[in-house]
Design an enzyme around this catalytic site. Structure first.
Site, PDB file in Angstrom:
ATOM      1  N   ASN A  15       0.923  -1.357  -0.559  1.00  0.00           N
ATOM      2  CA  ASN A  15       0.110   0.037   0.139  1.00  0.00           C
ATOM      3  C   ASN A  15       0.910   1.262  -0.270  1.00  0.00           C
ATOM      4  O   ASN A  15       0.471   1.895  -0.736  1.00  0.00           O
ATOM      5  CB  ASN A  15      -0.819   0.396   1.026  1.00  0.00           C
ATOM      6  CG  ASN A  15      -2.232  -0.886   1.227  1.00  0.00           C
ATOM      7  OD1 ASN A  15      -3.070   0.156   0.441  1.00  0.00           O
ATOM      8  ND2 ASN A  15      -2.440  -2.191   1.479  1.00  0.00           N
ATOM      9  N   ASN A 102      -6.094   5.204   8.785  1.00  0.00           N
ATOM     10  CA  ASN A 102      -6.328   3.780   9.030  1.00  0.00           C
ATOM     11  C   ASN A 102      -6.742   2.841   7.595  1.00  0.00           C
ATOM     12  O   ASN A 102      -7.168   3.397   7.930  1.00  0.00           O
ATOM     13  CB  ASN A 102      -6.261   2.733  10.235  1.00  0.00           C
ATOM     14  CG  ASN A 102      -5.433   1.506  10.402  1.00  0.00           C
ATOM     15  OD1 ASN A 102      -4.582   1.276   9.444  1.00  0.00           O
ATOM     16  ND2 ASN A 102      -6.747   0.576  10.832  1.00  0.00           N
ATOM     17  N   HIS A 104      -8.354  -1.105   6.849  1.00  0.00           N
ATOM     18  CA  HIS A 104      -8.176  -2.135   7.165  1.00  0.00           C
ATOM     19  C   HIS A 104      -8.980  -3.273   6.856  1.00  0.00           C
ATOM     20  O   HIS A 104      -9.883  -2.448   5.986  1.00  0.00           O
ATOM     21  CB  HIS A 104      -9.143  -2.213   9.107  1.00  0.00           C
ATOM     22  CG  HIS A 104      -9.952  -3.157   9.382  1.00  0.00           C
ATOM     23  ND1 HIS A 104      -8.359  -3.497   9.948  1.00  0.00           N
ATOM     24  CD2 HIS A 104     -10.536  -4.074   9.586  1.00  0.00           C
ATOM     25  CE1 HIS A 104      -8.712  -5.264  10.876  1.00  0.00           C
ATOM     26  NE2 HIS A 104     -10.114  -5.377  10.387  1.00  0.00           N
ATOM     27  N   ASP A 145      -9.514   0.327  15.113  1.00  0.00           N
ATOM     28  CA  ASP A 145     -10.523   0.277  14.041  1.00  0.00           C
ATOM     29  C   ASP A 145     -11.372   0.498  14.390  1.00  0.00           C
ATOM     30  O   ASP A 145     -12.801  -0.082  13.989  1.00  0.00           O
ATOM     31  CB  ASP A 145      -9.958  -1.614  13.655  1.00  0.00           C
ATOM     32  CG  ASP A 145      -9.287  -2.142  13.721  1.00  0.00           C
ATOM     33  OD1 ASP A 145      -8.602  -1.641  12.897  1.00  0.00           O
ATOM     34  OD2 ASP A 145      -9.609  -3.064  13.725  1.00  0.00           O
TER      35      ASP A 145
HETATM   36  C1  GAR Z   1      -3.533  -4.114   4.315  1.00  0.00           C
HETATM   37  O1  GAR Z   1      -4.079  -5.396   4.056  1.00  0.00           O
HETATM   38  C2  GAR Z   1      -3.581  -3.566   5.411  1.00  0.00           C
HETATM   39  O2  GAR Z   1      -5.429  -3.161   5.335  1.00  0.00           O
HETATM   40  C3  GAR Z   1      -3.589  -4.607   6.761  1.00  0.00           C
HETATM   41  O3  GAR Z   1      -2.479  -4.654   6.286  1.00  0.00           O
HETATM   42  C4  GAR Z   1      -1.848  -5.489   5.125  1.00  0.00           C
HETATM   43  C5  GAR Z   1      -0.782  -4.091   5.416  1.00  0.00           C
HETATM   44  O4  GAR Z   1       0.013  -4.731   3.275  1.00  0.00           O
HETATM   45  N1  GAR Z   1      -3.817  -4.380   8.064  1.00  0.00           N
HETATM   46  C6  GAR Z   1      -4.405  -4.393   8.979  1.00  0.00           C
HETATM   47  O5  GAR Z   1      -4.680  -5.433   9.063  1.00  0.00           O
HETATM   48  C7  GAR Z   1      -4.588  -3.507   9.754  1.00  0.00           C
HETATM   49  N2  GAR Z   1      -5.158  -3.785  10.752  1.00  0.00           N
HETATM   50  P1  GAR Z   1       0.769  -4.497   2.573  1.00  0.00           P
HETATM   51  O6  GAR Z   1       1.940  -3.945   3.502  1.00  0.00           O
HETATM   52  O7  GAR Z   1       0.936  -5.309   1.505  1.00  0.00           O
HETATM   53  O8  GAR Z   1       0.370  -2.918   2.451  1.00  0.00           O
END
Ligand code: GAR
Length: 187
Positions: A15, A102, A104, A145
């Site tokens: 992300n 954030n 989620h 969250d």
């Molecule tokens: C993403 O899917 C984000 O929504 C999640 O971690 C992933 C990070 O992926 N976040 C959570 O679960 C927060 N509670 P990335 O490092 O490839 O961006």
């Protein structure tokens, strides 16, 4: 002066990469700093490759005044959590009111709270045989969250979808929308 984003991430940083790409040539918004709590996080490699300043948090630094001062010195307008797994302390929330968001990987309020991150979320969605999932972008408050929702997008889940397949579908939504929503917030 351009609006400045600071990205907080604990993991791969896909992300973060999308957000960096989106704002690379933006006139009004730029990614100024990447903060992580993990020295081995993939997002540090991304920061280096992209020539963006990065910072590895030491223990308890997140709630320190010195860290808040560091962000203020860099004129950060928005803190963007992208897979950041530490709870944001009240001191930071107070220093950046309505300026921390954030993402989620579920349709909150379902599948939120402590321990609900990454694959844990998608496995739970699979086990419950939900027919939809998605992602939520929200403001950060002192509970995991639970801050005010800004944007949600959903996808269909079919009986044959594994938790990994659900994760991929949700990530496509995250990559497609997060940067645009951030741009809207800073407009
Ligand atoms: C993403 O899917 C984000 O929504 C999640 O971690 C992933 C990070 O992926 N976040 C959570 O679960 C927060 N509670 P990335 O490092 O490839 O961006």
């Amino acid at each position: 002066m351009a609006k400045q984003i600071c990205i907080f991430a604990s993991g791969t940083g896909s992300n973060a990469q999308k957000i960096i790409d989106y704002f690379k040539h933006h006139v009004d918004i730029r990614v100024r700093l990447i903060v992580t709590n993990k020295a081995t996080a993939g997002v540090l490699t991304i920061a280096q490759k992209e020539g963006i300043d990065s910072h590895i948090l030491t223990k308890n630094e997140l709630s320190s005044q010195a860290f808040i001062a560091k962000l203020q010195q860099k004129n950060i307008d928005l803190i963007v959590l992208a897979g950041f797994l530490k709870l944001i302390p009240l001191s930071l929330i107070k220093a950046f009111p309505n300026q921390i968001v954030n993402i989620h990987p579920a349709l909150l309020p379902k599948y939120g709270g402590k321990g609900m991150y990454g694959m844990n979320v998608h496995k739970a969605v699979r086990e419950n045989n939900d027919t939809t999932s998605g992602m939520t972008i929200h403001y950060v408050n002192k509970q995991y969250d639970e801050g005010k929702h800004i944007f949600q997008a959903s996808c269909d889940i079919f009986p044959e979808d594994t938790a990994e397949m659900i994760a991929r579908k949700v990530l496509v939504l995250e990559h497609g929308f997060y940067a645009m929503v951030i741009e809207g917030l800073l407009a």
